[in-house]
Design a protein around this motif. Structure first.
Motif, mmCIF file in Angstrom:
data_model
loop_
_atom_site.group_PDB
_atom_site.id
_atom_site.type_symbol
_atom_site.label_atom_id
_atom_site.label_comp_id
_atom_site.label_asym_id
_atom_site.label_seq_id
_atom_site.Cartn_x
_atom_site.Cartn_y
_atom_site.Cartn_z
ATOM 1 N N TYR A 195 -3.647 -6.425 5.332
ATOM 2 C CA TYR A 195 -2.308 -6.726 4.826
ATOM 3 C C TYR A 195 -2.384 -8.043 4.089
ATOM 4 C CZ TYR A 195 2.580 -8.136 4.785
ATOM 5 O OH TYR A 195 3.831 -8.546 4.387
ATOM 6 N N ASP A 196 -1.919 -8.053 2.839
ATOM 7 C CA ASP A 196 -1.917 -9.298 2.075
ATOM 8 C C ASP A 196 -0.555 -9.589 1.464
ATOM 9 O OD1 ASP A 196 -1.890 -7.444 0.046
ATOM 10 O OD2 ASP A 196 -3.770 -8.077 -0.863
ATOM 11 N N GLY A 197 0.494 -9.132 2.130
ATOM 12 C CA GLY A 197 1.854 -9.399 1.681
ATOM 13 C C GLY A 197 2.408 -10.666 2.319
ATOM 14 N N MET A 208 4.899 -5.858 -1.132
ATOM 15 C CA MET A 208 4.124 -5.770 0.089
ATOM 16 C C MET A 208 2.913 -4.898 -0.185
ATOM 17 S SD MET A 208 5.279 -4.495 3.833
ATOM 18 C CE MET A 208 5.798 -2.857 3.395
ATOM 19 N N ALA A 209 1.754 -5.409 0.157
ATOM 20 C CA ALA A 209 0.531 -4.648 -0.047
ATOM 21 C C ALA A 209 -0.126 -4.395 1.295
ATOM 22 C CB ALA A 209 -0.417 -5.420 -0.961
ATOM 23 N N LEU A 210 -0.221 -3.124 1.635
ATOM 24 C CA LEU A 210 -0.858 -2.733 2.881
ATOM 25 C C LEU A 210 -1.786 -1.591 2.555
ATOM 26 C CD1 LEU A 210 -0.708 -3.263 5.990
ATOM 27 C CD2 LEU A 210 0.870 -1.361 6.079
ATOM 28 N N GLY A 211 -3.061 -1.786 2.788
ATOM 29 C CA GLY A 211 -4.012 -0.736 2.443
ATOM 30 C C GLY A 211 -4.939 -0.419 3.585
ATOM 31 N N GLY A 212 -5.338 0.822 3.649
ATOM 32 C CA GLY A 212 -6.286 1.238 4.673
ATOM 33 C C GLY A 212 -7.697 0.865 4.268
#
Length: 153
Positions: A15-17, A1-5
């Motif tokens: 969010y790109d998960g 899961m990729a979640l970045g500010g």
């Protein structure tokens, strides 16, 4: 899961998960789960309406709805940081309230806290589902409109 500010202190994240295909709320456990099909992506502690036992029937009863609904809107300027709308009331909710001579209410959301500096204690909303502001930023980025949400007792 990729979640970045995003750069700076923006409340809007990317969010790109995996797609969140279902949100499950267990009112009794005060937990909300984001799922991709049968796989658990993330879980959160939640706060509910100030009268959390039972299904919301009428406006002002302080209950959080039970049943299957959809995420049907988003409010980036919410009084409670950010919010995702839940499609309550449905036709059955409207009919049940009308049979009582009442309004079913509405404006049920998953939202953050009113204060950016402290989390309210206990169940305090008018029927909504509350998380921390940081968690709401994550949820807002992950959950798309039209996602199913099951609210269980």
């Amino acid at each position: 899961m990729a979640l970045g500010g995003c750069a700076g202190s923006s409340k809007f994240r990317r969010y790109d998960g995996p797609e969140v295909t279902y949100v499950v709320v267990n009112k009794g456990q005060r937990r909300m789960h984001l799922l991709h099909n049968a796989s658990l992506l993330k879980s959160y502690d939640i706060q509910l309406g100030f009268a959390p036992i039972g299904h919301k029937q009428i406006e002002g009863d302080g209950k959080t709805p039970e049943g299957v609904y959809r995420i049907d809107r988003r409010n980036p300027n919410s009084e409670f940081h950010l919010s995702l709308g839940i499609s309550y009331p449905n036709v059955n909710d409207v009919a049940a309230a009308k049979a009582l001579g009442k309004s079913p209410g509405g404006d049920i959301f998953i939202h953050g806290q009113k204060s950016a500096f402290r989390r309210a204690k206990g169940d305090w909303t008018w029927g909504c589902i509350a998380v921390t502001n940081d968690e709401m930023e994550e949820i807002y980025a992950m959950v798309r409109d039209d996602t199913l949400i099951a609210l269980n007792a």
